[in-house]
Design a protein around this motif. Sequence first.
Motif, PDB file in Angstrom:
ATOM      1  N   THR A 296       0.688  -1.327  -0.088  1.00  0.00           N
ATOM      2  CA  THR A 296       0.115  -0.017   0.035  1.00  0.00           C
ATOM      3  C   THR A 296       0.961   1.096   0.038  1.00  0.00           C
ATOM      4  N   ARG A 297       1.901   1.292   0.644  1.00  0.00           N
ATOM      5  CA  ARG A 297       2.708   2.337   1.154  1.00  0.00           C
ATOM      6  C   ARG A 297       3.455   2.668  -0.479  1.00  0.00           C
ATOM      7  N   THR A 298       3.849   1.524  -0.958  1.00  0.00           N
ATOM      8  CA  THR A 298       4.774   1.735  -2.379  1.00  0.00           C
ATOM      9  C   THR A 298       3.849   2.216  -3.527  1.00  0.00           C
ATOM     10  N   LEU A 299       2.666   1.900  -3.436  1.00  0.00           N
ATOM     11  CA  LEU A 299       1.718   2.409  -4.344  1.00  0.00           C
ATOM     12  C   LEU A 299       1.344   3.755  -4.403  1.00  0.00           C
ATOM     13  N   ALA A 300       1.175   4.257  -3.054  1.00  0.00           N
ATOM     14  CA  ALA A 300       1.046   5.422  -2.569  1.00  0.00           C
ATOM     15  C   ALA A 300       2.159   6.506  -3.075  1.00  0.00           C
ATOM     16  N   GLN A 301       3.338   6.103  -2.848  1.00  0.00           N
ATOM     17  CA  GLN A 301       4.590   6.506  -3.372  1.00  0.00           C
ATOM     18  C   GLN A 301       4.569   6.846  -4.655  1.00  0.00           C
ATOM     19  N   PHE A 302       4.079   5.934  -5.506  1.00  0.00           N
ATOM     20  CA  PHE A 302       4.150   5.755  -7.064  1.00  0.00           C
ATOM     21  C   PHE A 302       3.258   6.737  -7.567  1.00  0.00           C
ATOM     22  N   LYS A 303       2.239   6.875  -6.966  1.00  0.00           N
ATOM     23  CA  LYS A 303       0.928   7.653  -7.279  1.00  0.00           C
ATOM     24  C   LYS A 303       1.320   9.140  -6.984  1.00  0.00           C
ATOM     25  N   GLU A 304       1.777   9.327  -5.906  1.00  0.00           N
ATOM     26  CA  GLU A 304       2.062  10.761  -5.620  1.00  0.00           C
ATOM     27  C   GLU A 304       3.518  11.334  -6.344  1.00  0.00           C
ATOM     28  N   GLY A 305       4.139  10.525  -7.011  1.00  0.00           N
ATOM     29  CA  GLY A 305       5.522  10.808  -7.625  1.00  0.00           C
ATOM     30  C   GLY A 305       6.736  10.777  -6.892  1.00  0.00           C
TER      31      GLY A 305
END
Length: 449
Positions: free
Chosen positions: A286-295
Amino acid sequence: MKHLDDSGFADFDLPVEVLRTLSGLGVREPFPIQAATLPDALEGRDVLGRGRTGSGKTLAFGLPLLTRTAGRRAEPKQPLALVLVPTRELAQQVTQALAPYAEALRLRMATVVGGMSIGRQIAELREGAEVVVATPGRLHDLIERKACRLGRVRTTVLDEADQMCDMGFLPQVVDVLDQVHPDGQRMLFSATLDRDVDQLVSRYLHDPVVHSVDPSAGTVSTMEHHVLVVHGPDRYAVTTEIAARDGRVVLFLDTKHAVDQLTRHLRANGVHAGALHSGKSQPQRTRTLAQFKEGRISALVATNVAARGLHVDDLDLVVNVDPATDPKDYLHRAGRTARAGESGRVVTLVPGGRRREASQVLAEAGIEPTVTKVRSGEAELSRITGAKAPSGTPLDGGPAARPKNTNAPFRGLGTTKDPSRGGGGKSRKSGEARKLAEARKAALVRRNG
């Protein structure tokens, strides 16, 4: 103040709270799959929708499901509506997409997936949740523990039904459909209708209305498909330069081990990369996906766990570092880009010796790619992918990897047996790695006298 009647959704029999929320979120016009399915779904008809991911399916089934559930209150452990999806990421994405509309209608949602606290999920169901979004495995566990009963579920959605079958969940899906209210509404969405999905349709959908919109990723006019033929040992240098591009990219590999190795290598070269695979805990994923979506992460290195359901705005490049070996896998990987009318490119890196194999998979997927021979550092590679030289500054400490243009495979990724594939043989050490090992050995000898 935006006028509700300005919205293309005003033509549908949706509650004013939903229309207001759509307007507030700037969702003005329905996508084709939504315009096609909403009238029938809102009437309670069973719906069979064929559409690739990214075509707007979540609101196509979600708005009718919420609208038809509104005004009812769930008893403890007895949800009223169910969305079944194949992966944790897709479950969380569906929940996030529908949450504003559920809140507007005062409906409680619970997300039931593996990798998260089952105790917390049991508590949510005990408190009462009108809508449950679930993966088959965890839902099965909760039913076995008597923490969830499905007899009052009047609206059931199977999203990405073909993947659930491909992942071996068919028995659990059948078990769920046998337990929901027999006279309830069923909506099934799938990119393909092969044998197992067809079995579900014929057995559980009653006189379904069929809508087929944008059925294949391969038919999207805004998506370009490229095969880049690379010299085997140069494949990893090419990969690093692509990952160092400006803008986000998803890089697909076959194994968790290869994903972790490539991620470490990219970060050692200054690329903001993150790994996503089933070996990571759900909070990590979840954290990795959030970081990817946030750039904050620009390169997402993943196994097929990210090939379905992952939605990231403005993702214009997908790279198959390991070529897909199945046409459906290729189309679902490709479906991460060119979503909702945007443009995108899909690039497959193929060593010369595997061109025929890759061409066959692409042909079966209905794809006619542009084939180009490339080498690291070349302008043609940059033109197609935006590739550029990485900074070389390590992100996690330690020495940077060796220069980008060497023709040897990256440390730990290539093999003496077949340098174009990860694993399976003894790792070749670069000159830098050997020097580092020798220096450590000499220091140890000096320290021990």
